[in-house]
Scaffold this motif. Structure first.
Motif, PDB file in Angstrom:
ATOM      1  N   MET A   1       0.530  18.363  -5.729  1.00  0.00           N
ATOM      2  CA  MET A   1       0.611  16.999  -6.166  1.00  0.00           C
ATOM      3  C   MET A   1       1.860  16.519  -6.775  1.00  0.00           C
ATOM      4  O   MET A   1       2.014  15.551  -7.275  1.00  0.00           O
ATOM      5  N   GLY A   2       2.965  17.132  -6.581  1.00  0.00           N
ATOM      6  CA  GLY A   2       4.447  16.937  -7.093  1.00  0.00           C
ATOM      7  C   GLY A   2       4.421  17.173  -8.479  1.00  0.00           C
ATOM      8  O   GLY A   2       5.635  16.720  -9.159  1.00  0.00           O
TER       9      GLY A   2
ATOM     10  N   PHE B   1       0.778  26.286   3.065  1.00  0.00           N
ATOM     11  CA  PHE B   1      -0.472  26.514   3.573  1.00  0.00           C
ATOM     12  C   PHE B   1      -1.605  26.512   2.708  1.00  0.00           C
ATOM     13  O   PHE B   1      -2.664  26.245   2.965  1.00  0.00           O
ATOM     14  N   ALA B   2      -1.276  26.635   1.427  1.00  0.00           N
ATOM     15  CA  ALA B   2      -2.412  26.729   0.504  1.00  0.00           C
ATOM     16  C   ALA B   2      -2.654  25.524  -0.382  1.00  0.00           C
ATOM     17  O   ALA B   2      -3.236  25.422  -1.340  1.00  0.00           O
ATOM     18  N   THR B   3      -1.853  24.193   0.231  1.00  0.00           N
ATOM     19  CA  THR B   3      -1.889  22.956  -0.283  1.00  0.00           C
ATOM     20  C   THR B   3      -2.303  21.926   0.712  1.00  0.00           C
ATOM     21  O   THR B   3      -2.381  22.257   1.818  1.00  0.00           O
ATOM     22  N   ARG B   4      -2.458  20.719   0.406  1.00  0.00           N
ATOM     23  CA  ARG B   4      -2.505  19.493   1.379  1.00  0.00           C
ATOM     24  C   ARG B   4      -1.350  18.688   1.187  1.00  0.00           C
ATOM     25  O   ARG B   4      -1.144  17.675   1.609  1.00  0.00           O
ATOM     26  N   SER B   5      -0.156  19.404   0.971  1.00  0.00           N
ATOM     27  CA  SER B   5       1.040  18.716   0.866  1.00  0.00           C
ATOM     28  C   SER B   5       1.538  18.275   2.202  1.00  0.00           C
ATOM     29  O   SER B   5       1.140  19.002   3.264  1.00  0.00           O
ATOM     30  N   PRO B   6       2.080  16.922   2.261  1.00  0.00           N
ATOM     31  CA  PRO B   6       2.611  16.611   3.597  1.00  0.00           C
ATOM     32  C   PRO B   6       3.761  17.299   4.196  1.00  0.00           C
ATOM     33  O   PRO B   6       4.185  17.277   5.233  1.00  0.00           O
ATOM     34  N   ALA B   7       4.381  17.796   3.140  1.00  0.00           N
ATOM     35  CA  ALA B   7       5.699  18.860   3.676  1.00  0.00           C
ATOM     36  C   ALA B   7       5.159  19.979   4.261  1.00  0.00           C
ATOM     37  O   ALA B   7       4.592  21.108   3.565  1.00  0.00           O
ATOM     38  N   ARG B   8       5.534  20.096   5.698  1.00  0.00           N
ATOM     39  CA  ARG B   8       4.830  21.531   6.080  1.00  0.00           C
ATOM     40  C   ARG B   8       5.758  21.699   7.485  1.00  0.00           C
ATOM     41  O   ARG B   8       6.535  20.670   7.711  1.00  0.00           O
ATOM     42  N   PRO B   9       5.758  22.836   8.095  1.00  0.00           N
ATOM     43  CA  PRO B   9       6.553  22.839   9.379  1.00  0.00           C
ATOM     44  C   PRO B   9       5.894  21.889  10.540  1.00  0.00           C
ATOM     45  O   PRO B   9       6.927  21.308  11.334  1.00  0.00           O
ATOM     46  N   ASN B  10       4.915  21.637  10.423  1.00  0.00           N
ATOM     47  CA  ASN B  10       4.276  20.671  11.651  1.00  0.00           C
ATOM     48  C   ASN B  10       3.303  19.815  10.802  1.00  0.00           C
ATOM     49  O   ASN B  10       2.542  20.058  10.577  1.00  0.00           O
ATOM     50  N   PRO B  11       3.914  18.690  10.302  1.00  0.00           N
ATOM     51  CA  PRO B  11       3.115  17.718   9.345  1.00  0.00           C
ATOM     52  C   PRO B  11       1.863  17.183  10.020  1.00  0.00           C
ATOM     53  O   PRO B  11       2.026  15.675   9.942  1.00  0.00           O
ATOM     54  N   VAL B  12       0.844  17.797  10.529  1.00  0.00           N
ATOM     55  CA  VAL B  12      -0.266  17.264  11.059  1.00  0.00           C
ATOM     56  C   VAL B  12      -1.170  17.074   9.795  1.00  0.00           C
ATOM     57  O   VAL B  12      -1.474  17.978   9.171  1.00  0.00           O
ATOM     58  N   ALA B  13      -1.725  15.928   9.539  1.00  0.00           N
ATOM     59  CA  ALA B  13      -2.784  15.672   8.426  1.00  0.00           C
ATOM     60  C   ALA B  13      -3.899  15.396   9.062  1.00  0.00           C
ATOM     61  O   ALA B  13      -4.243  14.755   9.920  1.00  0.00           O
ATOM     62  N   VAL B  14      -5.058  15.789   8.252  1.00  0.00           N
ATOM     63  CA  VAL B  14      -6.409  15.605   8.623  1.00  0.00           C
ATOM     64  C   VAL B  14      -7.092  14.974   7.518  1.00  0.00           C
ATOM     65  O   VAL B  14      -7.036  15.369   6.222  1.00  0.00           O
ATOM     66  N   THR B  15      -7.732  13.812   7.743  1.00  0.00           N
ATOM     67  CA  THR B  15      -8.442  13.177   6.719  1.00  0.00           C
ATOM     68  C   THR B  15      -9.705  12.685   7.125  1.00  0.00           C
ATOM     69  O   THR B  15      -9.868  12.041   8.230  1.00  0.00           O
TER      70      THR B  15
ATOM     71  N   ASP C   1       0.857  -1.162   0.008  1.00  0.00           N
ATOM     72  CA  ASP C   1      -0.017  -0.041   0.054  1.00  0.00           C
ATOM     73  C   ASP C   1       0.993   1.213  -0.080  1.00  0.00           C
ATOM     74  O   ASP C   1       0.572   2.325  -0.518  1.00  0.00           O
ATOM     75  N   ASP C   2       1.930   1.144   0.568  1.00  0.00           N
ATOM     76  CA  ASP C   2       3.079   2.506   0.783  1.00  0.00           C
ATOM     77  C   ASP C   2       3.403   2.842  -0.794  1.00  0.00           C
ATOM     78  O   ASP C   2       3.989   3.998  -0.956  1.00  0.00           O
ATOM     79  N   GLU C   3       3.174   2.020  -1.857  1.00  0.00           N
ATOM     80  CA  GLU C   3       3.672   2.575  -3.168  1.00  0.00           C
ATOM     81  C   GLU C   3       2.434   3.448  -3.518  1.00  0.00           C
ATOM     82  O   GLU C   3       2.847   4.005  -4.632  1.00  0.00           O
ATOM     83  N   LEU C   4       1.423   3.684  -3.192  1.00  0.00           N
ATOM     84  CA  LEU C   4       0.245   4.337  -3.682  1.00  0.00           C
ATOM     85  C   LEU C   4       0.246   5.547  -3.007  1.00  0.00           C
ATOM     86  O   LEU C   4       0.928   5.765  -2.006  1.00  0.00           O
ATOM     87  N   ARG C   5      -0.417   6.553  -3.549  1.00  0.00           N
ATOM     88  CA  ARG C   5      -0.528   8.062  -3.248  1.00  0.00           C
ATOM     89  C   ARG C   5      -1.892   8.348  -3.508  1.00  0.00           C
ATOM     90  O   ARG C   5      -2.619   7.942  -4.328  1.00  0.00           O
ATOM     91  N   GLY C   6      -2.323   9.458  -2.648  1.00  0.00           N
ATOM     92  CA  GLY C   6      -3.535  10.157  -3.092  1.00  0.00           C
ATOM     93  C   GLY C   6      -4.828   9.187  -3.013  1.00  0.00           C
ATOM     94  O   GLY C   6      -4.970   8.482  -2.303  1.00  0.00           O
ATOM     95  N   PRO C   7      -5.716   9.631  -4.133  1.00  0.00           N
ATOM     96  CA  PRO C   7      -7.195   8.924  -4.221  1.00  0.00           C
ATOM     97  C   PRO C   7      -6.642   7.145  -4.203  1.00  0.00           C
ATOM     98  O   PRO C   7      -7.771   6.393  -3.673  1.00  0.00           O
TER      99      PRO C   7
ATOM    100  N   PRO D   1       1.400  25.406 -10.775  1.00  0.00           N
ATOM    101  CA  PRO D   1       2.239  26.571 -10.028  1.00  0.00           C
ATOM    102  C   PRO D   1       2.971  26.209  -8.839  1.00  0.00           C
ATOM    103  O   PRO D   1       2.029  25.649  -7.861  1.00  0.00           O
ATOM    104  N   LEU D   2       3.859  26.830  -8.476  1.00  0.00           N
ATOM    105  CA  LEU D   2       4.405  26.886  -7.127  1.00  0.00           C
ATOM    106  C   LEU D   2       3.539  27.503  -6.108  1.00  0.00           C
ATOM    107  O   LEU D   2       3.062  28.677  -6.269  1.00  0.00           O
ATOM    108  N   ARG D   3       3.406  26.810  -4.930  1.00  0.00           N
ATOM    109  CA  ARG D   3       2.422  27.378  -3.904  1.00  0.00           C
ATOM    110  C   ARG D   3       2.783  27.377  -2.466  1.00  0.00           C
ATOM    111  O   ARG D   3       3.825  26.321  -2.309  1.00  0.00           O
ATOM    112  N   GLY D   4       2.446  28.113  -1.521  1.00  0.00           N
ATOM    113  CA  GLY D   4       3.065  27.912  -0.157  1.00  0.00           C
ATOM    114  C   GLY D   4       2.215  26.773   0.284  1.00  0.00           C
ATOM    115  O   GLY D   4       1.029  26.420   0.014  1.00  0.00           O
TER     116      GLY D   4
END
Length: 144
Positions: free
Chosen positions: A78-79, A89-103, A25-31, A84-87
């Motif tokens: 989505m890599g 905080f304007a994305t759902r990227s896992p890369a962030r200062p505090n990588p807390v995810a909500v799903t 499963d770890d080979e999969l991403r997103g949907p 376009p390049l975005r901050g």
């Protein structure tokens, strides 16, 4: 009024559980990853907190993406470099200062301290820091 807030302060979160996925499963991403069933194995000490949840319930799963880059502040969503390049905080990227995810995820079954779910986008062994019942009054966009 702006104060002298200490942005260097730290606090501790303790995981209440972890994500358990099938091999591959770890080979999969997103949907594709969200479509695969997974399990959340909870610390038995928090099992009583499941009272009121049942199969068919939707929950918000808060995870700590412990393998994410915490130094990145801008990404191509989505890599895809065509995006376009975005901050972050304007994305759902896992890369962030505090990588807390909500799903949001749906509970398919509960066996003791194990939730069988679908809809989660977290990798195997990702720490789970909280679960919250999905509530439209709080989880839909605010309208004045």
């Amino acid at each position: 009024m702006m104060g002298d807030y200490d942005f260097e302060q730290a606090f501790m979160l303790r995981p209440i559980g972890y994500v358990d996925r099938d091999e591959g499963d770890d080979e999969l991403r997103g949907p594709e990853l969200r479509a695969r069933p997974a399990r959340i194995v909870l610390d038995p000490k928090v099992r009583d907190g499941l009272l009121g949840l049942e199969p068919g319930s939707d929950v918000l799963v808060l995870c700590f993406f412990d393998r994410s880059d915490r130094e990145v502040l801008q990404v191509h969503p989505m890599g895809e470099t065509d995006n376009p390049l975005r901050g972050v905080f304007a994305t759902r990227s896992p890369a962030r200062p505090n990588p807390v995810a909500v799903t949001s995820a749906r509970i398919e079954g509960i066996e003791g301290n194990v939730l069988h779910i679908v809809g989660l986008d977290a990798l195997d062994e990702t720490p789970v820091v909280d679960l919250k019942s999905l509530a439209e009054a709080f989880d839909a966009p605010f309208e004045a």
